[in-house]
Design a protein around this motif. Structure first.
Motif, PDB file in Angstrom:
ATOM      1  N   LEU A  50      46.539  93.629 -70.348  1.00 21.06           N
ATOM      2  CA  LEU A  50      47.517  94.329 -70.048  1.00 21.06           C
ATOM      3  C   LEU A  50      47.777  95.156 -68.764  1.00 21.06           C
ATOM      4  O   LEU A  50      49.253  95.352 -68.225  1.00 21.06           O
ATOM      5  N   GLY A  51      46.872  95.998 -68.895  1.00 18.48           N
ATOM      6  CA  GLY A  51      47.082  97.131 -68.063  1.00 18.48           C
ATOM      7  C   GLY A  51      47.784  97.237 -66.326  1.00 18.48           C
ATOM      8  O   GLY A  51      48.204  97.326 -65.399  1.00 18.48           O
ATOM      9  N   TYR A  52      46.792  96.278 -65.437  1.00 23.59           N
ATOM     10  CA  TYR A  52      47.281  96.000 -64.772  1.00 23.59           C
ATOM     11  C   TYR A  52      48.769  95.249 -64.044  1.00 23.59           C
ATOM     12  O   TYR A  52      48.832  95.962 -63.541  1.00 23.59           O
ATOM     13  N   PRO A  53      49.335  94.506 -65.244  1.00 18.76           N
ATOM     14  CA  PRO A  53      50.843  94.460 -64.757  1.00 18.76           C
ATOM     15  C   PRO A  53      51.634  95.391 -64.785  1.00 18.76           C
ATOM     16  O   PRO A  53      52.384  95.745 -64.484  1.00 18.76           O
ATOM     17  N   LEU A  54      51.247  96.002 -66.462  1.00 19.28           N
ATOM     18  CA  LEU A  54      51.682  97.481 -66.926  1.00 19.28           C
ATOM     19  C   LEU A  54      52.423  98.510 -66.172  1.00 19.28           C
ATOM     20  O   LEU A  54      53.228  98.816 -65.490  1.00 19.28           O
ATOM     21  N   PHE A  55      51.508  98.309 -65.471  1.00 12.11           N
ATOM     22  CA  PHE A  55      51.642  99.898 -64.762  1.00 12.11           C
ATOM     23  C   PHE A  55      51.975  99.672 -62.997  1.00 12.11           C
ATOM     24  O   PHE A  55      52.043 100.752 -62.507  1.00 12.11           O
ATOM     25  N   ARG A  56      52.723  98.347 -63.122  1.00 12.07           N
ATOM     26  CA  ARG A  56      53.549  98.481 -61.962  1.00 12.07           C
ATOM     27  C   ARG A  56      54.682  98.433 -62.261  1.00 12.07           C
ATOM     28  O   ARG A  56      55.460  98.621 -61.514  1.00 12.07           O
TER      29      ARG A  56
END
Length: 334
Positions: free
Chosen positions: A111-117
């Motif tokens: 989740l973190g990879y796309p969410l922190f965009r």
């Protein structure tokens, strides 16, 4: 060795802070020796659990400035991993809890990879959405008991059982979660002085400047998100053995995510003591107001209204929470 030294070094705090913290630590250790009700013991256990939840949230929300409102999904992953492994395969808590943390951290990377965009409110909304979607999936997944949840049978797993963390008296649960609480404080004391801790403060102040200094902003956020997740998942596993009956509504609801964030926000996000102060106010307030006003007088929801008003009043006076008020008072005296 340097890591252990930093974890045990509190010398940058004023002496009065250390005296208060030491006194409270002794009080917590001796609490079960004093006369107390089962309600008071349950409230103390809840306080320690939510202090740990708040410490985890404080890494990414307080030091990193990323408002995460979806932490309940990791509570659920940790709780359900322990419950499923114990009920279906008789795997003890001390083995299933690290497995639950690994599952949670893996999910946080996904989740973190796309969410922190995303930034600001968009990130907060996205964390809420992912948490609610996962909760809905658990409510229809028969393997984890769907909406009715899972229950640890006291007949199949008779207490006392230290390996499976099944006890009849709450005092044993109290000392287990108190051990996690002290370890959590030591870890957070190390974290705030670590390289990642300083990188997060730089990112919180100004992402572009942090990037120009060579900090990999995206990766730093993802790593911290995983650390916050590990804290929450670990307590979720403990929650399973303590409550012995879990369901998606109890472990993965939006209320829990918001309450976790409020612990640190009220006490003082981005400070070591903030989540503990927040939990020390909100959990007793929530428990006793619910008991005194909600259940006895039949005024359902009045407890939520009262502590929401307190939070709004403190936030309006000092956005950095109660710890910010303490710091402001000290600066005026100097």
């Amino acid at each position: 060795m340097e890591t252990l030294k930093n974890a045990l070094d509190f010398s940058d705090f004023p002496r009065i802070d250390l005296v208060i913290a030491s006194s409270l630590a002794i009080l917590f250790l001796c609490f079960p020796l004093f006369p107390h009700s089962s309600f008071a013991m349950a409230t103390m256990i809840q306080f320690l659990m939510f202090s740990l939840y708040g410490m985890g949230w404080n890494t990414i929300g307080g030091y990193g400035g990323q408002v995460d409102l979806g932490k309940a999904q990791y509570v659920g992953i940790g709780a359900y991993t322990t419950a499923v492994m114990l009920i279906r395969w008789d795997i003890p808590f001390w083995f299933s809890m690290p497995v639950g943390v690994c599952f949670s951290v893996l999910w946080s990377f996904v989740l973190g990879y796309p969410l922190f965009r995303l930034k600001g409110h968009y990130f907060a909304i996205a964390t809420i959405a992912t948490s609610l979607v996962l909760k809905d999936l658990f409510e229809v997944w028969d393997f984890v008991g769907a909406a009715r949840g899972l229950e640890i049978s006291p007949i199949k797993f008779p207490p006392p059982d230290f390996l499976r963390l099944i006890f009849k008296e709450d005092v044993y649960y109290y000392y287990v979660i108190l051990g996690f609480f002290f370890l959590g404080i030591l870890y957070m004391n190390w974290f705030r002085k670590s390289r990642l801790g300083f990188q997060l403060r730089a990112i919180k102040d100004n992402e572009e400047v942090a990037r120009s200094l060579g900090i990999n902003v995206h990766w730093a956020k993802i790593k911290t998100y995983a650390i916050a997740t590990a804290f929450v998942s670990m307590v979720g596993s403990f929650h399973t053995c303590y409550i012995r009956n879990i369901e998606p509504e109890d472990t993965m609801s939006l209320d829990i995510s918001i309450l976790i964030a409020l612990m640190a926000m009220l006490g003082g996000a981005g400070s070591l003591w903030g989540p503990i102060i927040g939990a020390g106010i909100l959990i007793p307030l929530k428990s006793y107001l619910k008991e005194w006003l909600g259940a006895r007088a039949g005024i359902i929801g009045i407890d939520l209204i009262l502590y929401a008003m307190i939070i709004m009043a403190i936030s309006a006076f000092e956005p950095r929470g109660i710890w910010g008020i303490v710091q402001k008072f000290r600066r005026r005296r100097q």
